[in-house]
Design an enzyme around this catalytic site. Structure first.
Site, PDB file in Angstrom:
ATOM      1  N   ASN A  68       0.807  -1.224   0.000  1.00  0.00           N
ATOM      2  CA  ASN A  68       0.000   0.000   0.000  1.00  0.00           C
ATOM      3  C   ASN A  68       0.842   1.277   0.000  1.00  0.00           C
ATOM      4  O   ASN A  68       0.810   2.063  -0.949  1.00  0.00           O
ATOM      5  CB  ASN A  68      -0.950  -0.092   1.208  1.00  0.00           C
ATOM      6  CG  ASN A  68      -1.875   1.080   1.374  1.00  0.00           C
ATOM      7  OD1 ASN A  68      -1.549   2.200   1.019  1.00  0.00           O
ATOM      8  ND2 ASN A  68      -3.050   0.855   1.944  1.00  0.00           N
ATOM      9  N   ASP A  90       7.413  -1.945  10.914  1.00  0.00           N
ATOM     10  CA  ASP A  90       7.039  -3.266  11.420  1.00  0.00           C
ATOM     11  C   ASP A  90       7.730  -3.694  12.704  1.00  0.00           C
ATOM     12  O   ASP A  90       7.116  -4.255  13.588  1.00  0.00           O
ATOM     13  CB  ASP A  90       7.334  -4.330  10.359  1.00  0.00           C
ATOM     14  CG  ASP A  90       6.642  -4.050   9.030  1.00  0.00           C
ATOM     15  OD1 ASP A  90       6.202  -2.912   8.810  1.00  0.00           O
ATOM     16  OD2 ASP A  90       6.553  -4.983   8.210  1.00  0.00           O
ATOM     17  N   GLU A 136      16.910  -1.082   0.737  1.00  0.00           N
ATOM     18  CA  GLU A 136      15.638  -0.899   1.449  1.00  0.00           C
ATOM     19  C   GLU A 136      15.788   0.137   2.567  1.00  0.00           C
ATOM     20  O   GLU A 136      14.934   0.993   2.766  1.00  0.00           O
ATOM     21  CB  GLU A 136      15.193  -2.250   2.037  1.00  0.00           C
ATOM     22  CG  GLU A 136      13.854  -2.207   2.753  1.00  0.00           C
ATOM     23  CD  GLU A 136      13.410  -3.580   3.264  1.00  0.00           C
ATOM     24  OE1 GLU A 136      14.200  -4.546   3.136  1.00  0.00           O
ATOM     25  OE2 GLU A 136      12.289  -3.677   3.766  1.00  0.00           O
TER      26      GLU A 136
HETATM   27  C1  GLC Z   1       8.456  -3.958   5.228  1.00  0.00           C
HETATM   28  C2  GLC Z   1       8.328  -2.557   5.788  1.00  0.00           C
HETATM   29  C3  GLC Z   1       7.035  -1.917   5.302  1.00  0.00           C
HETATM   30  C4  GLC Z   1       6.980  -1.977   3.788  1.00  0.00           C
HETATM   31  C5  GLC Z   1       7.211  -3.395   3.259  1.00  0.00           C
HETATM   32  C6  GLC Z   1       7.398  -3.428   1.754  1.00  0.00           C
HETATM   33  O1  GLC Z   1       7.477  -4.799   5.698  1.00  0.00           O
HETATM   34  O2  GLC Z   1       8.392  -2.560   7.179  1.00  0.00           O
HETATM   35  O3  GLC Z   1       6.927  -0.603   5.735  1.00  0.00           O
HETATM   36  O4  GLC Z   1       5.779  -1.498   3.313  1.00  0.00           O
HETATM   37  O5  GLC Z   1       8.380  -3.917   3.818  1.00  0.00           O
HETATM   38  O6  GLC Z   1       8.437  -2.590   1.365  1.00  0.00           O
END
Ligand code: GLC
Length: 421
Positions: free
Chosen positions: A36, A165, A394
Protein backbone atom coordinates in the site's frame (compact mmCIF):
# COMPACT_ATOMS: atom_id res chain seq x y z
CA UNK A 1 28.09 10.80 -17.28
CA UNK A 2 27.89 12.77 -14.01
CA UNK A 3 27.20 10.98 -10.73
CA UNK A 4 23.69 12.50 -10.67
CA UNK A 5 22.93 11.33 -14.21
CA UNK A 6 24.21 7.89 -13.32
CA UNK A 7 21.98 7.73 -10.23
CA UNK A 8 18.95 8.88 -12.24
CA UNK A 9 19.52 6.16 -14.83
CA UNK A 10 19.93 3.55 -12.09
CA UNK A 11 16.80 4.68 -10.22
CA UNK A 12 14.69 4.45 -13.37
CA UNK A 13 16.10 1.00 -14.03
CA UNK A 14 15.11 -0.16 -10.53
CA UNK A 15 11.49 0.90 -11.12
CA UNK A 16 11.34 -0.63 -14.60
CA UNK A 17 12.85 -3.91 -13.38
CA UNK A 18 10.40 -4.10 -10.47
CA UNK A 19 7.39 -3.35 -12.70
CA UNK A 20 5.22 -6.44 -13.01
CA UNK A 21 2.86 -4.87 -15.55
CA UNK A 22 1.01 -1.99 -13.89
CA UNK A 23 2.19 -2.47 -10.33
CA UNK A 24 5.65 -2.32 -8.83
CA UNK A 25 7.01 -4.81 -6.31
CA UNK A 26 9.08 -3.20 -3.53
CA UNK A 27 11.95 -5.54 -4.41
CA UNK A 28 12.14 -8.89 -6.17
CA UNK A 29 12.18 -11.96 -3.95
CA UNK A 30 11.65 -10.54 -0.46
CA UNK A 31 8.43 -8.62 -1.31
CA UNK A 32 6.81 -10.07 -4.45
CA UNK A 33 3.42 -8.27 -4.30
CA UNK A 34 2.02 -4.72 -4.27
CA UNK A 35 2.27 -2.93 -0.91
CA UNK A 36 0.00 0.00 0.00
CA UNK A 37 2.29 2.82 1.10
CA UNK A 38 5.10 1.60 -1.15
CA UNK A 39 2.73 2.03 -4.10
CA UNK A 40 2.10 5.68 -3.17
CA UNK A 41 5.78 6.53 -2.83
CA UNK A 42 6.72 4.53 -5.90
CA UNK A 43 4.16 6.39 -8.02
CA UNK A 44 6.10 9.57 -7.25
CA UNK A 45 9.08 8.01 -9.00
CA UNK A 46 7.03 6.91 -12.02
CA UNK A 47 6.07 10.56 -12.50
CA UNK A 48 9.62 11.13 -13.81
CA UNK A 49 9.45 8.19 -16.22
CA UNK A 50 5.88 7.87 -17.46
CA UNK A 51 2.94 9.84 -16.01
CA UNK A 52 0.31 7.39 -17.16
CA UNK A 53 2.19 4.61 -15.42
CA UNK A 54 2.19 6.63 -12.18
CA UNK A 55 -1.62 6.69 -12.21
CA UNK A 56 -1.79 2.97 -13.02
CA UNK A 57 0.08 2.21 -9.79
CA UNK A 58 -2.89 3.61 -7.81
CA UNK A 59 -5.50 1.98 -10.04
CA UNK A 60 -4.00 -1.46 -9.52
CA UNK A 61 -3.77 -0.96 -5.76
CA UNK A 62 -7.42 0.07 -5.60
CA UNK A 63 -8.37 -3.20 -7.32
CA UNK A 64 -7.84 -4.65 -3.86
CA UNK A 65 -10.05 -2.12 -2.04
CA UNK A 66 -12.66 -3.78 0.19
CA UNK A 67 -16.39 -3.00 0.00
CA UNK A 68 -16.13 -1.22 3.36
CA UNK A 69 -13.50 1.12 1.90
CA UNK A 70 -10.36 -0.42 3.43
CA UNK A 71 -7.30 -0.46 1.20
CA UNK A 72 -5.26 -3.48 2.27
CA UNK A 73 -1.59 -3.39 3.18
CA UNK A 74 -0.79 -5.96 0.47
CA UNK A 75 -2.61 -6.83 -2.76
CA UNK A 76 -1.70 -10.28 -4.04
CA UNK A 77 -2.12 -9.80 -7.77
CA UNK A 78 -0.45 -13.17 -8.34
CA UNK A 79 0.78 -15.92 -6.06
CA UNK A 80 4.42 -16.41 -5.11
CA UNK A 81 6.39 -18.96 -3.11
CA UNK A 82 8.78 -16.28 -1.93
CA UNK A 83 6.62 -14.81 0.84
CA UNK A 84 4.90 -15.87 4.04
CA UNK A 85 2.08 -15.20 5.04
CA UNK A 86 0.78 -15.27 1.46
CA UNK A 87 -2.80 -15.14 0.10
CA UNK A 88 -3.86 -18.53 1.51
CA UNK A 89 -3.12 -17.41 5.09
CA UNK A 90 -5.34 -14.36 5.61
CA UNK A 91 -8.73 -15.92 4.90
CA UNK A 92 -9.81 -13.06 2.65
CA UNK A 93 -12.14 -13.98 -0.22
CA UNK A 94 -12.33 -12.02 -3.46
CA UNK A 95 -10.12 -11.22 -6.42
CA UNK A 96 -7.44 -10.07 -6.17
CA UNK A 97 -6.73 -11.64 -2.82
CA UNK A 98 -5.45 -9.28 -0.11
CA UNK A 99 -4.35 -9.05 3.50
CA UNK A 100 -6.89 -7.96 6.13
CA UNK A 101 -5.04 -4.94 7.56
CA UNK A 102 -4.03 -1.58 6.11
CA UNK A 103 -0.95 0.69 6.17
CA UNK A 104 -0.25 4.42 6.68
CA UNK A 105 -2.68 6.13 4.28
CA UNK A 106 -0.42 8.45 2.30
CA UNK A 107 -2.12 7.81 -1.06
CA UNK A 108 -4.16 11.03 -1.19
CA UNK A 109 -1.10 13.15 -0.43
CA UNK A 110 0.91 11.42 -3.18
CA UNK A 111 -2.02 11.86 -5.58
CA UNK A 112 -2.13 15.56 -4.77
CA UNK A 113 1.61 15.91 -5.49
CA UNK A 114 1.34 13.98 -8.75
CA UNK A 115 -1.74 15.98 -9.78
CA UNK A 116 0.06 19.26 -9.15
CA UNK A 117 3.35 18.30 -10.75
CA UNK A 118 2.14 16.35 -13.79
CA UNK A 119 2.47 17.81 -17.28
CA UNK A 120 -0.57 16.07 -18.78
CA UNK A 121 -3.29 18.02 -16.96
CA UNK A 122 -6.16 16.43 -18.93
CA UNK A 123 -5.05 12.97 -17.84
CA UNK A 124 -4.50 14.17 -14.28
CA UNK A 125 -8.04 15.59 -14.11
CA UNK A 126 -9.60 12.39 -15.39
CA UNK A 127 -7.63 10.25 -12.96
CA UNK A 128 -8.33 12.52 -10.00
CA UNK A 129 -12.06 12.37 -10.74
CA UNK A 130 -11.89 8.57 -10.80
CA UNK A 131 -9.72 8.14 -7.73
CA UNK A 132 -11.15 10.72 -5.35
CA UNK A 133 -14.31 8.78 -4.34
CA UNK A 134 -12.14 5.76 -3.56
CA UNK A 135 -9.83 7.85 -1.40
CA UNK A 136 -12.82 9.29 0.44
CA UNK A 137 -14.19 5.81 1.14
CA UNK A 138 -10.78 4.73 2.36
CA UNK A 139 -10.46 7.58 4.85
CA UNK A 140 -14.09 7.25 5.98
CA UNK A 141 -13.30 3.63 6.74
CA UNK A 142 -10.40 4.62 9.01
CA UNK A 143 -12.57 6.90 11.12
CA UNK A 144 -15.68 4.69 11.18
CA UNK A 145 -14.06 1.33 11.94
CA UNK A 146 -10.83 2.35 13.64
CA UNK A 147 -12.11 5.13 15.84
CA UNK A 148 -15.69 4.08 16.63
CA UNK A 149 -15.66 6.23 19.78
CA UNK A 150 -14.51 9.37 17.92
CA UNK A 151 -11.46 10.01 20.08
CA UNK A 152 -9.62 11.75 17.24
CA UNK A 153 -7.03 8.96 16.95
CA UNK A 154 -7.48 5.76 14.94
CA UNK A 155 -6.34 2.38 16.26
CA UNK A 156 -4.07 -0.14 14.64
CA UNK A 157 -3.88 -3.83 15.36
CA UNK A 158 -0.70 -5.17 13.86
CA UNK A 159 2.90 -3.91 13.77
CA UNK A 160 2.69 -4.27 9.98
CA UNK A 161 -0.08 -1.66 9.87
CA UNK A 162 2.36 0.95 11.12
CA UNK A 163 4.69 0.24 8.19
CA UNK A 164 7.40 0.44 10.87
CA UNK A 165 7.04 -3.27 11.42
CA UNK A 166 9.80 -4.07 13.85
CA UNK A 167 9.95 -0.83 15.83
CA UNK A 168 10.95 -1.32 19.48
CA UNK A 169 7.98 0.93 20.31
CA UNK A 170 5.76 -2.10 19.72
CA UNK A 171 7.79 -4.58 21.81
CA UNK A 172 5.87 -4.41 25.09
CA UNK A 173 2.46 -4.45 23.44
CA UNK A 174 3.50 -7.30 21.17
CA UNK A 175 4.81 -9.27 24.15
CA UNK A 176 1.21 -9.46 25.44
CA UNK A 177 0.08 -11.18 22.22
CA UNK A 178 0.08 -15.00 22.49
CA UNK A 179 2.52 -16.90 20.26
CA UNK A 180 0.80 -18.87 17.52
CA UNK A 181 0.82 -22.63 18.15
CA UNK A 182 0.65 -23.89 14.57
CA UNK A 183 3.87 -24.43 12.68
CA UNK A 184 4.74 -22.37 9.61
CA UNK A 185 7.72 -21.60 7.46
CA UNK A 186 9.11 -18.10 7.08
CA UNK A 187 10.40 -17.11 3.67
CA UNK A 188 12.03 -13.75 4.43
CA UNK A 189 15.15 -15.43 5.79
CA UNK A 190 15.77 -16.97 2.35
CA UNK A 191 16.44 -13.44 1.08
CA UNK A 192 17.95 -11.38 3.90
CA UNK A 193 20.40 -12.05 6.70
CA UNK A 194 18.60 -13.03 9.92
CA UNK A 195 20.32 -10.30 11.97
CA UNK A 196 18.53 -7.70 9.83
CA UNK A 197 15.08 -9.29 10.27
CA UNK A 198 12.60 -9.81 13.15
CA UNK A 199 13.08 -12.65 15.63
CA UNK A 200 10.98 -15.84 15.80
CA UNK A 201 9.20 -14.73 19.02
CA UNK A 202 8.00 -11.68 17.12
CA UNK A 203 6.99 -13.60 14.01
CA UNK A 204 4.94 -16.07 16.10
CA UNK A 205 2.92 -13.12 17.34
CA UNK A 206 2.55 -11.53 13.91
CA UNK A 207 0.98 -14.78 12.72
CA UNK A 208 -1.23 -15.10 15.80
CA UNK A 209 -2.77 -11.75 14.88
CA UNK A 210 -3.30 -12.79 11.25
CA UNK A 211 -5.30 -15.78 12.56
CA UNK A 212 -7.11 -13.60 15.11
CA UNK A 213 -8.53 -11.28 12.42
CA UNK A 214 -9.69 -14.22 10.31
CA UNK A 215 -11.23 -16.07 13.29
CA UNK A 216 -13.13 -12.90 14.21
CA UNK A 217 -14.42 -12.71 10.62
CA UNK A 218 -12.90 -9.22 10.30
CA UNK A 219 -15.69 -7.85 12.52
CA UNK A 220 -14.45 -4.39 13.39
CA UNK A 221 -16.24 -4.03 16.70
CA UNK A 222 -15.03 -7.40 18.01
CA UNK A 223 -11.49 -6.60 16.96
CA UNK A 224 -11.63 -3.10 18.47
CA UNK A 225 -12.87 -4.59 21.76
CA UNK A 226 -10.60 -7.63 21.96
CA UNK A 227 -7.47 -7.36 19.86
CA UNK A 228 -4.42 -8.06 22.07
CA UNK A 229 -2.35 -5.65 19.97
CA UNK A 230 -4.01 -2.25 20.06
CA UNK A 231 -2.06 0.96 19.63
CA UNK A 232 -2.52 4.59 18.67
CA UNK A 233 0.36 4.98 16.24
CA UNK A 234 1.57 8.58 16.11
CA UNK A 235 3.02 8.29 12.63
CA UNK A 236 0.02 6.54 11.09
CA UNK A 237 -2.33 9.09 12.62
CA UNK A 238 -0.20 11.94 11.29
CA UNK A 239 -0.16 10.43 7.80
CA UNK A 240 -3.95 10.01 7.99
CA UNK A 241 -4.42 13.60 9.10
CA UNK A 242 -2.24 15.00 6.32
CA UNK A 243 -4.02 12.73 3.83
CA UNK A 244 -7.46 13.89 4.96
CA UNK A 245 -6.45 17.53 4.67
CA UNK A 246 -5.29 16.78 1.12
CA UNK A 247 -8.59 15.05 0.28
CA UNK A 248 -10.47 18.12 1.48
CA UNK A 249 -8.31 20.23 -0.83
CA UNK A 250 -8.59 17.84 -3.81
CA UNK A 251 -12.37 17.92 -3.41
CA UNK A 252 -12.32 21.57 -4.45
CA UNK A 253 -10.72 20.62 -7.79
CA UNK A 254 -13.09 17.94 -9.11
CA UNK A 255 -16.06 18.55 -11.38
CA UNK A 256 -18.62 17.45 -8.81
CA UNK A 257 -17.45 17.77 -5.24
CA UNK A 258 -18.51 15.41 -2.45
CA UNK A 259 -20.06 16.01 0.93
CA UNK A 260 -17.09 15.70 3.28
CA UNK A 261 -18.77 16.61 6.53
CA UNK A 262 -17.67 13.35 8.20
CA UNK A 263 -14.04 13.73 7.17
CA UNK A 264 -13.98 17.39 8.12
CA UNK A 265 -15.32 16.60 11.57
CA UNK A 266 -12.81 13.82 12.14
CA UNK A 267 -9.93 15.93 10.90
CA UNK A 268 -10.88 18.86 13.10
CA UNK A 269 -10.44 16.63 16.16
CA UNK A 270 -7.19 15.02 15.10
CA UNK A 271 -4.71 17.88 15.57
CA UNK A 272 -5.66 18.28 19.23
CA UNK A 273 -5.69 14.51 19.80
CA UNK A 274 -2.23 14.19 18.23
CA UNK A 275 -1.04 17.06 20.35
CA UNK A 276 -1.92 15.19 23.52
CA UNK A 277 0.86 12.73 22.61
CA UNK A 278 3.61 15.38 22.77
CA UNK A 279 6.36 14.76 25.32
CA UNK A 280 7.94 17.97 26.49
CA UNK A 281 11.03 16.28 28.02
CA UNK A 282 11.82 14.02 25.08
CA UNK A 283 10.95 16.80 22.61
CA UNK A 284 9.14 14.42 20.31
CA UNK A 285 5.67 12.87 20.00
CA UNK A 286 5.09 9.38 21.42
CA UNK A 287 2.97 6.38 20.46
CA UNK A 288 0.25 5.16 22.80
CA UNK A 289 -0.45 1.75 24.28
CA UNK A 290 -4.22 1.59 24.16
CA UNK A 291 -4.84 -1.18 26.71
CA UNK A 292 -2.73 0.56 29.38
CA UNK A 293 -3.89 3.99 28.22
CA UNK A 294 -0.38 5.35 28.43
CA UNK A 295 2.28 6.57 26.07
CA UNK A 296 5.18 4.41 24.98
CA UNK A 297 8.44 6.07 26.02
CA UNK A 298 10.70 4.98 23.15
CA UNK A 299 11.71 7.80 20.81
CA UNK A 300 11.23 6.89 17.15
CA UNK A 301 11.43 8.85 13.91
CA UNK A 302 7.64 8.41 13.72
CA UNK A 303 7.46 10.89 16.60
CA UNK A 304 8.46 13.70 14.23
CA UNK A 305 5.62 12.99 11.82
CA UNK A 306 3.20 15.60 13.26
CA UNK A 307 5.48 18.02 11.38
CA UNK A 308 4.34 16.37 8.15
CA UNK A 309 0.66 16.60 9.13
CA UNK A 310 1.09 20.24 10.22
CA UNK A 311 -0.31 19.26 13.61
CA UNK A 312 2.57 20.51 15.76
CA UNK A 313 2.61 23.96 17.33
CA UNK A 314 5.29 26.43 16.21
CA UNK A 315 7.18 25.87 19.50
CA UNK A 316 7.03 22.10 19.17
CA UNK A 317 8.24 22.36 15.57
CA UNK A 318 11.22 24.43 16.68
CA UNK A 319 12.11 21.91 19.39
CA UNK A 320 11.81 19.03 16.91
CA UNK A 321 14.00 20.83 14.38
CA UNK A 322 16.70 21.11 17.09
CA UNK A 323 16.17 17.47 17.99
CA UNK A 324 16.52 16.31 14.36
CA UNK A 325 19.90 18.06 14.25
CA UNK A 326 20.98 16.25 17.41
CA UNK A 327 19.84 12.87 16.05
CA UNK A 328 21.88 13.58 12.92
CA UNK A 329 25.02 14.11 14.99
CA UNK A 330 24.58 10.63 16.50
CA UNK A 331 23.64 9.04 13.16
CA UNK A 332 24.68 11.25 10.25
CA UNK A 333 23.41 8.97 7.47
CA UNK A 334 19.74 9.97 7.54
CA UNK A 335 17.38 10.07 10.47
CA UNK A 336 17.66 6.97 12.68
CA UNK A 337 14.30 5.20 13.03
CA UNK A 338 14.99 4.76 16.76
CA UNK A 339 16.95 7.32 18.78
CA UNK A 340 20.57 6.08 18.77
CA UNK A 341 20.81 6.34 22.56
CA UNK A 342 17.75 4.17 23.24
CA UNK A 343 18.72 0.79 24.68
CA UNK A 344 16.80 -0.97 21.94
CA UNK A 345 18.68 0.86 19.17
CA UNK A 346 20.18 -1.53 16.60
CA UNK A 347 21.75 0.15 13.59
CA UNK A 348 21.05 -2.67 11.11
CA UNK A 349 17.89 -4.39 12.25
CA UNK A 350 14.93 -3.17 10.28
CA UNK A 351 13.00 -0.40 12.14
CA UNK A 352 15.14 -0.56 15.28
CA UNK A 353 17.68 2.00 14.06
CA UNK A 354 18.18 2.16 10.28
CA UNK A 355 17.19 5.23 8.32
CA UNK A 356 14.58 5.07 5.57
CA UNK A 357 14.61 7.63 2.78
CA UNK A 358 10.85 8.12 2.46
CA UNK A 359 10.61 8.92 6.19
CA UNK A 360 13.49 11.40 5.87
CA UNK A 361 11.60 13.03 3.00
CA UNK A 362 8.29 13.31 4.86
CA UNK A 363 9.98 14.83 7.90
CA UNK A 364 11.97 17.25 5.74
CA UNK A 365 8.73 18.25 4.03
CA UNK A 366 7.22 18.99 7.46
CA UNK A 367 10.30 20.92 8.60
CA UNK A 368 10.02 23.13 5.52
CA UNK A 369 6.36 23.79 6.23
CA UNK A 370 7.39 25.27 9.58
CA UNK A 371 10.19 27.33 8.03
CA UNK A 372 13.08 25.12 9.14
CA UNK A 373 14.52 24.93 5.64
CA UNK A 374 18.08 24.64 6.93
CA UNK A 375 17.36 21.45 8.89
CA UNK A 376 15.28 20.08 6.00
CA UNK A 377 18.27 20.67 3.73
CA UNK A 378 20.60 18.99 6.19
CA UNK A 379 18.35 15.94 6.11
CA UNK A 380 18.26 16.01 2.31
CA UNK A 381 22.04 16.18 2.02
CA UNK A 382 22.44 13.35 4.52
CA UNK A 383 20.01 11.27 2.46
CA UNK A 384 21.79 12.11 -0.77
CA UNK A 385 25.12 11.07 0.71
CA UNK A 386 23.69 7.62 1.47
CA UNK A 387 22.67 6.87 -2.10
CA UNK A 388 25.98 8.26 -3.37
CA UNK A 389 27.68 5.79 -1.11
CA UNK A 390 25.43 2.74 -1.28
CA UNK A 391 22.71 3.01 -3.96
CA UNK A 392 19.09 1.92 -3.62
CA UNK A 393 18.76 -0.39 -0.63
CA UNK A 394 15.64 -0.90 1.45
CA UNK A 395 17.13 0.98 4.42
CA UNK A 396 20.52 2.14 5.70
CA UNK A 397 22.71 1.95 8.76
CA UNK A 398 22.40 5.54 10.05
CA UNK A 399 25.96 5.56 11.37
CA UNK A 400 27.91 4.01 8.48
CA UNK A 401 25.48 4.49 5.57
CA UNK A 402 25.74 0.82 4.67
CA UNK A 403 22.75 -0.45 2.65
CA UNK A 404 20.64 -3.14 4.39
CA UNK A 405 17.59 -5.34 3.75
CA UNK A 406 16.49 -5.77 0.14
CA UNK A 407 18.52 -4.30 -2.75
CA UNK A 408 17.22 -2.43 -5.84
CA UNK A 409 14.37 -1.12 -3.74
CA UNK A 410 11.49 0.72 -5.41
CA UNK A 411 10.59 3.39 -2.85
CA UNK A 412 14.23 4.30 -2.28
CA UNK A 413 14.72 4.79 -6.02
CA UNK A 414 11.44 6.71 -6.30
CA UNK A 415 12.22 9.12 -3.46
CA UNK A 416 15.67 9.65 -4.93
CA UNK A 417 14.09 10.71 -8.24
CA UNK A 418 11.58 12.94 -6.52
CA UNK A 419 13.70 14.53 -3.82
CA UNK A 420 17.40 13.89 -4.16
CA UNK A 421 18.21 14.02 -7.85
C1 GLC B 1 8.46 -3.96 5.23
C2 GLC B 1 8.33 -2.56 5.79
C3 GLC B 1 7.04 -1.92 5.30
C4 GLC B 1 6.98 -1.98 3.79
C5 GLC B 1 7.21 -3.39 3.26
C6 GLC B 1 7.40 -3.43 1.75
O1 GLC B 1 7.48 -4.80 5.70
O2 GLC B 1 8.39 -2.56 7.18
O3 GLC B 1 6.93 -0.60 5.74
O4 GLC B 1 5.78 -1.50 3.31
O5 GLC B 1 8.38 -3.92 3.82
O6 GLC B 1 8.44 -2.59 1.37
Amino acid sequence: MSQTEHLITEAKKVLRDNDLGGYTVPTKGLYPFQWNWDAGITALGWLYIDERRAWTEFEMLFEGQWKNGMVPHVVFHQDSDDYFPGPDQWGVKGTPSTTSISQPPLLSTMIRIIYEQSMDKELAKTKLNELLPKLIQYHEWWYRERDPESTGLVSSYHPWESGMDNSPAWDDVLARVPQVQRSYQRRDLNHVDSDQRPLKEQYDRYIYLVDFFRDNEFDYQKIYDNCPFHIKDISLNAVLQRGTKDIIYLNTLVSESYDLEGLEKASSKADAALNALWDQDKRVFLNKDNALNKSIGIRTSGGFMPLYSHSATVEQAKMMADEVKKWLVLGPKGLASTHPLEESFDSKRYWRGPSWLHINWMIADGLKHYGHDDVAEELRLASRSIIDQSGYWEYFDPITGEGCGGSDFSWTAAIALHWLL
